[in-house]
Design a protein around this motif. Structure first.
Motif, PDB file in Angstrom:
ATOM      1  N   ALA A 160       0.857  -1.191   0.000  1.00 45.55           N
ATOM      2  CA  ALA A 160       0.000   0.000   0.000  1.00 45.55           C
ATOM      3  C   ALA A 160       0.892   1.238   0.000  1.00 45.55           C
ATOM      4  CB  ALA A 160      -0.880  -0.029   1.238  1.00 45.55           C
ATOM      5  N   PRO A 161       0.567   2.237  -0.806  1.00 46.76           N
ATOM      6  CA  PRO A 161       1.438   3.412  -0.889  1.00 46.76           C
ATOM      7  C   PRO A 161       1.521   4.139   0.453  1.00 46.76           C
ATOM      8  CG  PRO A 161      -0.395   3.536  -2.465  1.00 46.76           C
ATOM      9  CD  PRO A 161      -0.612   2.319  -1.642  1.00 46.76           C
ATOM     10  N   GLN A 162       2.699   4.701   0.719  1.00 50.17           N
ATOM     11  CA  GLN A 162       2.868   5.500   1.930  1.00 50.17           C
ATOM     12  C   GLN A 162       3.074   6.934   1.490  1.00 50.17           C
ATOM     13  OE1 GLN A 162       6.419   3.592   3.308  1.00 50.17           O
ATOM     14  NE2 GLN A 162       5.362   2.557   4.975  1.00 50.17           N
ATOM     15  N   ILE A 163       2.663   7.849   2.327  1.00 46.72           N
ATOM     16  CA  ILE A 163       2.918   9.254   1.976  1.00 46.72           C
ATOM     17  C   ILE A 163       4.410   9.511   2.162  1.00 46.72           C
ATOM     18  CG2 ILE A 163       2.353  11.654   2.540  1.00 46.72           C
ATOM     19  CD1 ILE A 163      -0.424  10.714   3.060  1.00 46.72           C
ATOM     20  N   VAL A 164       5.036  10.018   1.127  1.00 49.47           N
ATOM     21  CA  VAL A 164       6.485  10.268   1.214  1.00 49.47           C
ATOM     22  C   VAL A 164       6.681  11.639   1.853  1.00 49.47           C
ATOM     23  CG1 VAL A 164       8.623  10.390  -0.110  1.00 49.47           C
ATOM     24  CG2 VAL A 164       6.757   8.959  -0.904  1.00 49.47           C
ATOM     25  N   GLN A 165       7.393  11.643   2.979  1.00 47.40           N
ATOM     26  CA  GLN A 165       7.586  12.930   3.646  1.00 47.40           C
ATOM     27  C   GLN A 165       8.994  13.455   3.493  1.00 47.40           C
ATOM     28  OE1 GLN A 165       5.910  11.544   7.228  1.00 47.40           O
ATOM     29  NE2 GLN A 165       3.996  12.648   6.922  1.00 47.40           N
ATOM     30  N   SER A 166       9.873  12.602   3.070  1.00 48.58           N
ATOM     31  CA  SER A 166      11.232  13.071   2.820  1.00 48.58           C
ATOM     32  C   SER A 166      11.754  12.252   1.655  1.00 48.58           C
ATOM     33  CB  SER A 166      12.096  12.856   4.053  1.00 48.58           C
ATOM     34  OG  SER A 166      12.258  11.469   4.235  1.00 48.58           O
ATOM     35  N   ASN A 167      13.010  12.469   1.326  1.00 45.26           N
ATOM     36  CA  ASN A 167      13.529  11.783   0.142  1.00 45.26           C
ATOM     37  C   ASN A 167      14.052  10.390   0.469  1.00 45.26           C
ATOM     38  OD1 ASN A 167      13.388  12.326  -2.504  1.00 45.26           O
ATOM     39  ND2 ASN A 167      15.491  13.058  -2.702  1.00 45.26           N
ATOM     40  N   GLN A 168      13.506   9.813   1.505  1.00 46.89           N
ATOM     41  CA  GLN A 168      13.934   8.462   1.868  1.00 46.89           C
ATOM     42  C   GLN A 168      12.779   7.664   2.443  1.00 46.89           C
ATOM     43  OE1 GLN A 168      16.070   8.444   5.799  1.00 46.89           O
ATOM     44  NE2 GLN A 168      16.904  10.314   4.923  1.00 46.89           N
ATOM     45  N   PHE A 169      12.958   6.380   2.482  1.00 48.62           N
ATOM     46  CA  PHE A 169      11.961   5.539   3.148  1.00 48.62           C
ATOM     47  C   PHE A 169      12.628   4.252   3.599  1.00 48.62           C
ATOM     48  CE2 PHE A 169      11.630   4.529  -1.400  1.00 48.62           C
ATOM     49  CZ  PHE A 169      11.577   3.143  -1.425  1.00 48.62           C
ATOM     50  N   ILE A 170      11.925   3.546   4.475  1.00 52.21           N
ATOM     51  CA  ILE A 170      12.429   2.257   4.969  1.00 52.21           C
ATOM     52  C   ILE A 170      11.661   1.165   4.224  1.00 52.21           C
ATOM     53  CG2 ILE A 170      12.675   0.772   7.013  1.00 52.21           C
ATOM     54  CD1 ILE A 170      14.209   3.316   7.430  1.00 52.21           C
ATOM     55  N   THR A 171      12.383   0.247   3.659  1.00 47.83           N
ATOM     56  CA  THR A 171      11.704  -0.760   2.834  1.00 47.83           C
ATOM     57  C   THR A 171      10.997  -1.814   3.693  1.00 47.83           C
ATOM     58  OG1 THR A 171      13.641  -2.203   2.710  1.00 47.83           O
ATOM     59  CG2 THR A 171      13.413  -0.543   0.977  1.00 47.83           C
ATOM     60  N   ARG A 172       9.881  -2.291   3.157  1.00 52.08           N
ATOM     61  CA  ARG A 172       9.200  -3.449   3.739  1.00 52.08           C
ATOM     62  C   ARG A 172       9.737  -4.699   3.011  1.00 52.08           C
ATOM     63  NH1 ARG A 172       3.672  -0.078   3.093  1.00 52.08           N
ATOM     64  NH2 ARG A 172       4.976   0.865   1.482  1.00 52.08           N
ATOM     65  N   PRO A 173       9.429  -5.913   3.515  1.00 54.12           N
ATOM     66  CA  PRO A 173      10.084  -7.103   2.917  1.00 54.12           C
ATOM     67  C   PRO A 173       9.885  -7.185   1.399  1.00 54.12           C
ATOM     68  CG  PRO A 173       8.979  -7.689   4.961  1.00 54.12           C
ATOM     69  CD  PRO A 173       8.611  -6.255   4.684  1.00 54.12           C
ATOM     70  N   TYR A 174      10.979  -7.225   0.697  1.00 54.81           N
ATOM     71  CA  TYR A 174      10.994  -7.349  -0.769  1.00 54.81           C
ATOM     72  C   TYR A 174      10.183  -6.228  -1.451  1.00 54.81           C
ATOM     73  CZ  TYR A 174      13.275 -11.667   0.245  1.00 54.81           C
ATOM     74  OH  TYR A 174      14.171 -12.576   0.730  1.00 54.81           O
ATOM     75  N   GLU A 175      10.223  -5.096  -0.845  1.00 55.74           N
ATOM     76  CA  GLU A 175       9.445  -3.977  -1.414  1.00 55.74           C
ATOM     77  C   GLU A 175      10.040  -3.521  -2.745  1.00 55.74           C
ATOM     78  OE1 GLU A 175       8.587  -0.699   1.209  1.00 55.74           O
ATOM     79  OE2 GLU A 175       7.270   0.205  -0.307  1.00 55.74           O
ATOM     80  N   CYS A 176       9.165  -3.084  -3.610  1.00 51.77           N
ATOM     81  CA  CYS A 176       9.664  -2.397  -4.802  1.00 51.77           C
ATOM     82  C   CYS A 176       8.747  -1.224  -5.111  1.00 51.77           C
ATOM     83  CB  CYS A 176       9.800  -3.355  -5.981  1.00 51.77           C
ATOM     84  SG  CYS A 176       8.387  -3.430  -7.007  1.00 51.77           S
ATOM     85  N   ARG A 177       9.380  -0.189  -5.607  1.00 53.70           N
ATOM     86  CA  ARG A 177       8.613   0.997  -6.007  1.00 53.70           C
ATOM     87  C   ARG A 177       9.165   1.504  -7.326  1.00 53.70           C
ATOM     88  NH1 ARG A 177       7.847   4.828  -0.638  1.00 53.70           N
ATOM     89  NH2 ARG A 177       7.557   3.121   0.860  1.00 53.70           N
ATOM     90  N   VAL A 178       8.272   1.993  -8.127  1.00 56.41           N
ATOM     91  CA  VAL A 178       8.700   2.598  -9.393  1.00 56.41           C
ATOM     92  C   VAL A 178       8.137   4.014  -9.425  1.00 56.41           C
ATOM     93  CG1 VAL A 178       8.617   2.446 -11.909  1.00 56.41           C
ATOM     94  CG2 VAL A 178       8.660   0.351 -10.535  1.00 56.41           C
ATOM     95  N   TYR A 179       9.039   4.991  -9.533  1.00 63.37           N
ATOM     96  CA  TYR A 179       8.631   6.402  -9.571  1.00 63.37           C
ATOM     97  C   TYR A 179       8.880   6.972 -10.960  1.00 63.37           C
ATOM     98  CZ  TYR A 179       8.602   6.409  -4.440  1.00 63.37           C
ATOM     99  OH  TYR A 179       8.329   6.143  -3.118  1.00 63.37           O
ATOM    100  N   GLU A 180       8.057   7.940 -11.292  1.00 59.99           N
ATOM    101  CA  GLU A 180       8.255   8.583 -12.593  1.00 59.99           C
ATOM    102  C   GLU A 180       8.275  10.100 -12.433  1.00 59.99           C
ATOM    103  OE1 GLU A 180       6.392   7.991 -17.034  1.00 59.99           O
ATOM    104  OE2 GLU A 180       4.977   8.531 -15.454  1.00 59.99           O
ATOM    105  N   TRP A 181       9.114  10.729 -13.232  1.00 61.19           N
ATOM    106  CA  TRP A 181       9.150  12.193 -13.330  1.00 61.19           C
ATOM    107  C   TRP A 181       8.975  12.569 -14.787  1.00 61.19           C
ATOM    108  CZ3 TRP A 181      12.116   9.301 -10.185  1.00 61.19           C
ATOM    109  CH2 TRP A 181      12.213   9.667  -8.853  1.00 61.19           C
ATOM    110  N   LYS A 182       8.112  13.471 -15.012  1.00 58.20           N
ATOM    111  CA  LYS A 182       8.038  14.033 -16.364  1.00 58.20           C
ATOM    112  C   LYS A 182       8.423  15.492 -16.179  1.00 58.20           C
ATOM    113  CE  LYS A 182       4.529  11.164 -18.558  1.00 58.20           C
ATOM    114  NZ  LYS A 182       5.380  10.400 -19.428  1.00 58.20           N
ATOM    115  N   ASP A 183       9.730  15.753 -16.145  1.00 57.72           N
ATOM    116  CA  ASP A 183      10.150  17.115 -15.810  1.00 57.72           C
ATOM    117  C   ASP A 183      10.619  17.885 -17.035  1.00 57.72           C
ATOM    118  OD1 ASP A 183      12.395  15.407 -13.593  1.00 57.72           O
ATOM    119  OD2 ASP A 183      12.492  15.444 -15.768  1.00 57.72           O
ATOM    120  N   GLU A 184      11.434  18.828 -16.785  1.00 53.85           N
ATOM    121  CA  GLU A 184      12.059  19.697 -17.804  1.00 53.85           C
ATOM    122  C   GLU A 184      11.092  20.124 -18.881  1.00 53.85           C
ATOM    123  OE1 GLU A 184      15.322  16.892 -18.246  1.00 53.85           O
ATOM    124  OE2 GLU A 184      14.942  17.050 -16.107  1.00 53.85           O
TER     125      GLU A 184
END
Ligand code: NOJ
Length: 561
Positions: free
Chosen positions: A537-561
């Motif tokens: 389940a997604p967690q609210i990201v409050q800083s530029n880091q997080f603690i992983t849960r067992p075998y966690e994976c996340r994929v983030y996307e930026w469409k910048d510039e």
């Protein structure tokens, strides 16, 4: 560096591999077949596959389950017949899916008509189709080579008073590719299937098809002695060039070559794009050795750094010049969740492993059941196994003094039969694979792990694979973006990014049950990213880091510039 490679359909496809014997039984004899395949084409299409690779469908005495071919231009009666195959082809094409055949030309079955004729007499025109040689002296094989599958590499014929070479099992005599008549036969086989409408080939141990002149003795090894005299010799390229120029290129056929002991540097000699290209892509083995030494059968503790090194080496060395074939499973290996993931966190680790490879640059291959998170099975005795390799290893390990109980434990973890148990379609008897007695034991966990259950659960691995493949499809960032690995030294986290024209993707994969602190690499601001995939389940990201849960994976996307 800007990628100058051309876009191509074979780069953008995802391929589903069928090992027919265990896929789906449509005629009730306990063996998978093409009637079963017909019933499941919609399933494969829905997964998001653009092509099917069939492991061998040809008539075969099954000493190596189809990799010992008795007739290259027919379909095994176990699986149907040519008419039925044409129907499968038509139906696959109607769904927009290509079909690739397995081309096994290093060897035939000893029950192939060529081999039978070759042992009739030394004067037979077929005699030189194979490596028939006299012994060094009575009772002594022509050289010291050992087969990869079954003892010495030479078998004696009383009738001819000569030996024949088999790099694999005794019933798999090696073809003499130096003989132009053999190469004509190979081209004729290719033409036969292409004329039927097949779209390409997976080429079995293709780098073994040339043997060193004079067949000299090899460096002594427990198995495979002599391999330096038949692995990636220069003549392989001459043969591939001939096949490509005369048959494959004019037909626009796709090719992926299987290449044990392959390195990116060597691979580039075969797959660099441009006039010299011999194959579209190659299956190498380097990323399959993160928990073993050279072969699955010599287990070692899993080392993520070894896996990451292999991934990144191939990603970066082929960048801009050649194309990767991406896979984690096939019919020759135990199930990946049981190896690099965790059966305890089956779904979580299965999703993480999918993200670890599907979003790399290359063409992904998905092996039947991988999308369901099928796992290894535990057989109770050696008699339940089916594979020549397991039986050979049982003998080898016994010679080394390893007791049979210990061998059973090793085989249950390391045999390739783990990848060959029948496909788990439903919770019905025999996992819905067949009505009668299955040819090989169904993994008892089918009551929980099966396609029907996965379909009903939107959080299942099956849905995850579908979503990932849909995301990849036609997405220039995933298909052609630049790959960068981050935190190479981490023993627990595999992190890579893809970048293309202002879009970026960050893939974070925790290969760990224990929590790990993950800080986003410099320049990647999680607070302003969109999280596309996550296996929790997604967690609210409050800083530029997080603690992983067992075998966690996340994929983030930026469409910048
Ligand atoms: C590689 C195939 O993938 C494997 O299944 C087979 O046993 C050997 N080549 C010999 O054909």
């Amino acid at each position: 560096m800007e990628d100058t490679r051309q876009a191509a359909w074979w780069k953008e496809m995802a391929v589903y591999q069928i090992w027919p014997r265990s896929f789906c039984d449509g005629n009730g004899d306990g063996v998978g077949d093409l009637w079963g395949v017909l019933q499941k084409l919609d399933y494969i299409q829905k997964l998001g596959a653009d092509a099917i690779w069939f492991s061998p469908l040809y008539p075969s005495p099954n000493a190596d389950y189809g990799y010992d071919i008795a007739d290259y231009k027919d379909i095994s009666p176990d699986y149907g017949d040519l008419e039925l195959f044409k129907e499968v082809l038509k139906q696959a094409h109607a769904r927009g899916m290509k079909v690739f055949m397995d081309l096994v030309i290093n060897h035939t079955s000893d029950e192939h008509a060529w081999f039978k004729a070759s042992q009739e007499s030394k004067g037979s025109p077929y005699h030189d189709y194979y490596y028939w040689r006299p012994g060094r002296r009575p009772g002594k094989a022509p050289n010291n080579w050992k087969s990869v599958f079954e003892g010495g590499a030479w078998e004696f014929s009383e009738k001819l008073q000569e030996y024949y070479l088999h790099v694999f099992a005794k019933k798999q005599p090696d073809l003499n590719m130096r003989n132009p008549a053999v190469r004509e036969e190979v081209k004729s086989v290719m033409r036969f299937w292409l004329a039927l409408g097949v779209d390409g080939f997976r080429e079995d141990v293709i780098t073994y098809i040339a043997k060193r002149e004079g067949l000299p003795n090899g460096f002594p090894l427990p198995i495979g002695t002599g391999l330096e005299h038949y692995t990636s010799l220069p003549a392989v390229k001459d043969y591939l060039r001939e096949f490509k120029d005369e048959v494959l290129a004019p037909a626009g056929a796709f090719t992926v070559g299987e290449a044990p002991m392959m390195t990116p540097t060597l691979a580039k000699e075969y797959i660099t794009e441009g006039a010299g290209q011999l194959l579209n892509m190659m299956f190498h083995f380097q990323h399959m050795e993160a928990d073993c030494f050279l072969t699955d059968w010599i287990p070692m503790p899993f080392r993520l750094k070894k896996l990451k090194r292999a991934f990144t080496r191939w990603q970066t060395e082929l960048r801009g010049v050649a194309w990767n074939a991406l896979y984690l499973e096939n019919h020759d290996h135990p199930r990946i969740i049981s190896r690099y993931g965790s059966e305890k966190y089956r779904v979580e680790s299965g999703k993480m492993l999918a993200a670890a490879y599907l979003l790399q640059s290359g063409t992904p291959f998905i092996y039947q059941g991988q999308e369901l998170g099928m796992t290894n099975q535990r057989l109770d005795s050696l008699e339940q196994f089916k594979d020549v390799v397991t039986f050979n290893n049982a003998k080898l390990f016994a010679k080394l003094g390893i007791k049979s109980e210990r061998f059973l434990r090793i085989a249950n973890r390391r045999s390739r039969e783990n990848g060959r148990s029948p496909m788990q379609w439903s919770a019905a008897p025999n996992a819905g694979f067949c009505q009668g007695e299955p040819w090989f034991r169904v993994n008892p966990n089918y009551t929980e792990i099966n396609a029907e259950a996965a379909e009903a659960d939107t959080f299942s691995l099956l849905h995850w694979y579908r979503r990932m493949l849909a995301f990849r499809k036609g997405n220039p960032l995933v298909l052609y973006g630049e790959y960068t690995e981050h935190y190479k030294n981490s023993k627990h986290i595999y992190c890579y990014s893809r970048r293309r024209e202002g879009s970026r993707l960050l893939v974070v994969c925790a290969f760990s049950e224990a929590p790990q602190r993950f800080c986003a690499p410099l320049g990647f601001d999680l607070l302003h990213a969109t999280q596309l995939f996550g296996n929790y389940a997604p967690q609210i990201v409050q800083s530029n880091q997080f603690i992983t849960r067992p075998y966690e994976c996340r994929v983030y996307e930026w469409k910048d510039e």
